[in-house]
Motif scaffolding. Structure first.
Motif, PDB file in Angstrom:
ATOM      1  N   VAL A  88       0.733  -0.961  -0.407  1.00 27.79           N
ATOM      2  CA  VAL A  88      -0.546  -0.172  -0.176  1.00 27.79           C
ATOM      3  C   VAL A  88       1.272   0.840   0.252  1.00 27.79           C
ATOM      4  N   GLY A  89       1.937   1.028   0.760  1.00 28.94           N
ATOM      5  CA  GLY A  89       2.571   2.175   0.707  1.00 28.94           C
ATOM      6  C   GLY A  89       3.581   2.704  -0.180  1.00 28.94           C
ATOM      7  N   LEU A  90       3.741   1.788  -1.350  1.00 30.98           N
ATOM      8  CA  LEU A  90       4.219   2.073  -2.495  1.00 30.98           C
ATOM      9  C   LEU A  90       2.612   2.347  -3.330  1.00 30.98           C
ATOM     10  N   GLY A  91       1.292   2.374  -3.707  1.00 33.51           N
ATOM     11  CA  GLY A  91       0.196   2.880  -4.104  1.00 33.51           C
ATOM     12  C   GLY A  91      -0.057   1.590  -4.877  1.00 33.51           C
ATOM     13  N   LEU A  92      -0.014   0.138  -4.652  1.00 30.66           N
ATOM     14  CA  LEU A  92      -0.944  -0.667  -5.190  1.00 30.66           C
ATOM     15  C   LEU A  92      -1.580  -0.533  -3.604  1.00 30.66           C
ATOM     16  N   ASN A  93      -2.950  -1.783  -4.909  1.00 38.64           N
ATOM     17  CA  ASN A  93      -4.016  -2.044  -4.145  1.00 38.64           C
ATOM     18  C   ASN A  93      -4.145  -3.417  -4.034  1.00 38.64           C
ATOM     19  N   PRO A  94      -3.418  -3.898  -2.877  1.00 38.00           N
ATOM     20  CA  PRO A  94      -4.236  -5.002  -2.125  1.00 38.00           C
ATOM     21  C   PRO A  94      -5.669  -6.404  -3.039  1.00 38.00           C
ATOM     22  N   HIS A  95      -5.835  -5.901  -2.907  1.00 38.73           N
ATOM     23  CA  HIS A  95      -7.527  -6.041  -3.667  1.00 38.73           C
ATOM     24  C   HIS A  95      -7.405  -6.340  -4.660  1.00 38.73           C
ATOM     25  N   GLU A  96      -7.019  -5.662  -5.677  1.00 40.32           N
ATOM     26  CA  GLU A  96      -6.374  -5.715  -7.138  1.00 40.32           C
ATOM     27  C   GLU A  96      -5.542  -6.860  -7.590  1.00 40.32           C
ATOM     28  N   MET A  97      -3.990  -7.323  -6.779  1.00 38.87           N
ATOM     29  CA  MET A  97      -3.467  -7.938  -6.957  1.00 38.87           C
ATOM     30  C   MET A  97      -4.205  -9.485  -7.648  1.00 38.87           C
ATOM     31  N   GLU A  98      -3.360  -9.743  -8.924  1.00 40.75           N
ATOM     32  CA  GLU A  98      -3.632 -11.208  -9.418  1.00 40.75           C
ATOM     33  C   GLU A  98      -2.756 -12.496  -8.411  1.00 40.75           C
ATOM     34  N   LEU A  99      -1.716 -11.793  -8.565  1.00 45.26           N
ATOM     35  CA  LEU A  99      -1.003 -12.898  -7.702  1.00 45.26           C
ATOM     36  C   LEU A  99       0.390 -12.370  -6.449  1.00 45.26           C
ATOM     37  N   SER A 100       0.450 -12.663  -5.385  1.00 41.37           N
ATOM     38  CA  SER A 100       1.020 -12.428  -4.329  1.00 41.37           C
ATOM     39  C   SER A 100       2.078 -13.684  -3.753  1.00 41.37           C
ATOM     40  N   VAL A 101       3.037 -12.969  -2.806  1.00 41.96           N
ATOM     41  CA  VAL A 101       4.283 -13.213  -2.401  1.00 41.96           C
ATOM     42  C   VAL A 101       3.357 -14.845  -1.814  1.00 41.96           C
ATOM     43  N   VAL A 259       6.111  14.657   9.524  1.00 44.27           N
ATOM     44  CA  VAL A 259       4.636  14.598   9.039  1.00 44.27           C
ATOM     45  C   VAL A 259       4.961  14.032   7.378  1.00 44.27           C
ATOM     46  N   LYS A 260       6.294  14.432   7.096  1.00 41.52           N
ATOM     47  CA  LYS A 260       6.229  14.026   5.442  1.00 41.52           C
ATOM     48  C   LYS A 260       6.360  12.594   5.870  1.00 41.52           C
ATOM     49  N   PHE A 261       6.313  11.697   6.164  1.00 44.31           N
ATOM     50  CA  PHE A 261       6.565   9.999   6.330  1.00 44.31           C
ATOM     51  C   PHE A 261       5.247   9.491   5.936  1.00 44.31           C
ATOM     52  N   SER A 262       4.500  10.447   6.975  1.00 43.03           N
ATOM     53  CA  SER A 262       3.226   9.745   6.639  1.00 43.03           C
ATOM     54  C   SER A 262       2.053  10.825   5.352  1.00 43.03           C
ATOM     55  N   ASP A 263       2.492  11.450   4.878  1.00 39.85           N
ATOM     56  CA  ASP A 263       2.564  12.359   3.234  1.00 39.85           C
ATOM     57  C   ASP A 263       2.790  11.578   2.364  1.00 39.85           C
ATOM     58  N   SER A 264       4.124  10.868   2.841  1.00 43.24           N
ATOM     59  CA  SER A 264       4.732  10.463   1.217  1.00 43.24           C
ATOM     60  C   SER A 264       4.233   8.809   1.660  1.00 43.24           C
ATOM     61  N   THR A 265       3.867   8.156   2.847  1.00 42.86           N
ATOM     62  CA  THR A 265       3.102   7.272   2.153  1.00 42.86           C
ATOM     63  C   THR A 265       1.367   6.951   1.940  1.00 42.86           C
ATOM     64  N   VAL A 266       0.512   8.791   1.635  1.00 41.37           N
ATOM     65  CA  VAL A 266      -0.505   8.434   1.275  1.00 41.37           C
ATOM     66  C   VAL A 266      -0.567   8.632  -0.455  1.00 41.37           C
ATOM     67  N   ALA A 267       1.108   9.282  -0.800  1.00 41.79           N
ATOM     68  CA  ALA A 267       0.992   9.540  -2.219  1.00 41.79           C
ATOM     69  C   ALA A 267       1.475   8.248  -2.706  1.00 41.79           C
ATOM     70  N   GLY A 268       1.971   6.966  -2.146  1.00 41.97           N
ATOM     71  CA  GLY A 268       2.125   6.592  -2.939  1.00 41.97           C
ATOM     72  C   GLY A 268       3.642   5.453  -2.469  1.00 41.97           C
ATOM     73  N   GLU A 269       4.720   6.520  -2.121  1.00 43.28           N
ATOM     74  CA  GLU A 269       5.968   6.635  -2.775  1.00 43.28           C
ATOM     75  C   GLU A 269       6.799   7.165  -1.842  1.00 43.28           C
ATOM     76  N   PRO A 270       7.973   6.937  -2.011  1.00 42.87           N
ATOM     77  CA  PRO A 270       9.391   6.597  -0.960  1.00 42.87           C
ATOM     78  C   PRO A 270       9.077   8.289  -0.396  1.00 42.87           C
ATOM     79  N   ILE A 271      10.244   8.664   0.724  1.00 44.31           N
ATOM     80  CA  ILE A 271      10.141  10.254   1.107  1.00 44.31           C
ATOM     81  C   ILE A 271      11.124  10.716   0.238  1.00 44.31           C
TER      82      ILE A 271
END
Length: 298
Positions: A88-101, A259-271
């Motif tokens: 999620v923190g990298l912008g993926l939707n966990p409910h839309e994955m066809e394959l996972s680990v 607060v930048k850590f929370s903002d970057s998580t919402v944005a789905g990308e690293p700080i």
């Protein structure tokens, strides 16, 4: 006074020039820019591990991985938590994955190439996860050599990447044991707060047992102070206690609250890309240089 619960931690002696006192109360080494890699592969596998939740494991996995990628290292992040926070923190939707680990672990015909996805950060890929992984903990109980399952499926990736970072779930169950069995080292993010400090003794015991019984190469790469606020007496006292207990195993780099850590998580990308000039980004770039200085041959 050193707490006897923690006095068995290995010592790591910095070999680089030192400067002024850092937030840990020790002289801050001037970590140099690491040399460029001439070829990729032979990855160091690192488990990001702490059985307490909310201490910055996922944030550290994402941002340390991105900082290492900036330094020319090829990085694979492994989301090994059924909550899927890393994905999620990298912008993926966990409910839309066809394959996972989960599919990689439990289905022999699924290969790592079927599951791995690009993150948008050049040089950094991801093995995503979702709630399906929670079933693996139950199903693996009946498998032969169940503790080595993750190690087996990651073997092809070790030959292609420079660093593999496994984001563990906040527990010491079978999934975490799998991660520790697959790893060369452990990074322990630790919130600079008293109750977080108390729980590390149990984690140390688990790491020691895995090293003795399953993975003799496993070492603690370092303990990372996170969510640090040097303006408070409590934060400074916890940091002092942490250094007394673990010595030079504690990273000189400290991750401060922002607060930048929370903002970057919402944005789905690293700080490092979301707020590239921020103190948080600078801290993780410094941590990347520090871990490379600690890793032999990195």
């Amino acid at each position: 006074m050193t707490d006897p619960l923690f006095d068995t931690a290995p010592a790591v002696t910095p070999t680089v020039p030192v400067g002024d006192l850092g937030p840990t109360g020790r002289p801050m080494p001037a970590f140099p820019e690491p040399p460029p890699v001439t070829h990729h592969g032979g990855a160091r596998v690192v488990a990001m591990c702490n059985q307490k939740g909310g201490v910055g494991k996922t944030t550290t996995a994402i941002n340390l991985g991105a900082a290492l990628a900036e330094l020319g290292r090829t990085v694979l992040l492994v989301d090994f938590d059924p909550q899927g926070s890393l994905s999620v923190g990298l912008g993926l939707n966990p409910h839309e994955m066809e394959l996972s680990v989960y599919n990689l672990l439990m289905e022999p015909d699924v290969t790592i190439d079927d599951v791995v996805v690009e993150t948008g950060v050049p040089g950094m890929d991801l093995l995503p996860s979702n709630i399906d992984l929670s079933a693996a903990e139950v199903q693996l109980v009946h498998e032969v050599a169940r503790e080595q399952t993750l190690s087996r499926v990651l073997a092809p990736a070790v030959e292609r990447y420079d660093v593999i970072i496994i984001d563990c779930q906040p527990s010491l169950g079978l999934l975490t044991v799998n991660a520790l069995t697959a790893a060369d080292g452990v990074i322990v993010p630790l919130e600079c707060e008293y109750f977080a400090l108390r729980g590390v003794a149990l984690l140390k015991t688990t790491i020691d047992k895995v090293a003795q019984r399953l993975n003799p190469r496993l070492v603690i790469d370092g303990v990372l102070g996170t969510m640090y606020d040097g303006r408070t007496l409590h934060g400074r006292e916890v940091m002092e206690r942490l250094v007394q207990a673990w010595g030079d195993t504690v990273f000189h780099t400290v991750i401060r609250r922002t607060v930048k850590f929370s903002d970057s998580t919402v944005a789905g990308e690293p700080i490092t890309s979301y707020a590239s000039k921020s103190t948080g980004a600078d801290s993780y770039r410094q941590l990347a240089r520090e871990v490379l200085a600690r890793w032999p041959g990195a």
